[in-house]
Design an enzyme around this catalytic site. Sequence first.
Site, PDB file in Angstrom:
ATOM      1  N   GLU A 147       1.444  83.707 -20.502  1.00 53.51           N
ATOM      2  CA  GLU A 147       0.470  84.211 -21.464  1.00 53.51           C
ATOM      3  C   GLU A 147       0.420  85.726 -21.308  1.00 53.51           C
ATOM      4  O   GLU A 147       0.196  86.224 -20.205  1.00 53.51           O
ATOM      5  CB  GLU A 147      -0.913  83.611 -21.221  1.00 53.51           C
ATOM      6  CG  GLU A 147      -1.972  84.132 -22.184  1.00 53.51           C
ATOM      7  CD  GLU A 147      -3.345  83.511 -21.960  1.00 53.51           C
ATOM      8  OE1 GLU A 147      -4.238  83.721 -22.799  1.00 53.51           O
ATOM      9  OE2 GLU A 147      -3.518  82.815 -20.930  1.00 53.51           O
ATOM     10  N   GLU A 240     -12.578  86.891 -27.404  1.00 54.93           N
ATOM     11  CA  GLU A 240     -12.991  85.869 -26.438  1.00 54.93           C
ATOM     12  C   GLU A 240     -14.395  86.202 -25.949  1.00 54.93           C
ATOM     13  O   GLU A 240     -14.550  87.009 -25.031  1.00 54.93           O
ATOM     14  CB  GLU A 240     -12.048  85.848 -25.233  1.00 54.93           C
ATOM     15  CG  GLU A 240     -10.705  85.217 -25.471  1.00 54.93           C
ATOM     16  CD  GLU A 240      -9.880  85.159 -24.191  1.00 54.93           C
ATOM     17  OE1 GLU A 240      -9.267  84.119 -23.927  1.00 54.93           O
ATOM     18  OE2 GLU A 240      -9.850  86.161 -23.445  1.00 54.93           O
TER      19      GLU A 240
END
Length: 258
Positions: A147, A240
């Site tokens: 990621e 986020e």
Amino acid sequence: MLSKLFLLVHLASVVLASPTPTDLENRASIDTSSHCGQWDTVTASQYELLLDLWGESGATSGSQCSNLVSLSGSTISWKTTWTWTGGSGVKSFSNIQLNTGVNTQLSAISSMPTVWQWSQSSSGTIVADVAYDLFTSNTAGGSNTNEIMIWLANFNAGPISYTYGSNGQPVPVASNLSLAGHTWNLYSGSNGANAVWSFLPTSGTITSFSGDLKTFFDYLTENEGISTSQYLVTAQAGTEPTSGSATLTTSAYSLAIN
């Protein structure tokens, strides 16, 4: 005769001012209504708006709603409003996902030009980030191996890291990297499922970003051991949030994989 000539000129001007077929197609293809479901998705040409409220069960209370605003060519705009209370984990990652050009090996990507212009209004203290989120795999469409996050803003949050200092802050594996017109610190860690590489600005917030995301992959393949045979399987950009209340407004966003 003059009245007929005036009428013809007027009709011609109306035709010229009318929306083009492409304009009408773009307008017709975009759902601009608000969506608040945990896994709601809205498709707009090569992009997809994902609500992705994956951690909402960790909140004592809260909600998040998002909507597309417009699409002009390859440039999309959108907005998300969230309020989360309780819990220490991330509650969601509402984002714009690119669905064309993915499942391509890093060695075959020549460039990934992007533009992201955004603003955020908030109430009180918030914990959140605004970031690109990219995943690679050993195979096309396979399970995530790496990621790669490129943070444009850090609001009292922090990247995943293997190492923390005595002050409790994450320790970068590389510092003051000059990439895509900005300076970054790189952090390395694991989310329990795959390796996580996070580029954070050395200072401040980047609300207007324009650059080539391939430069970040190039750094990782040349310096951190990521193989160019990896496939880019996911390319997203969003926020986020962990706690607080805010509205993120993206006035212009585009990404292409060439």
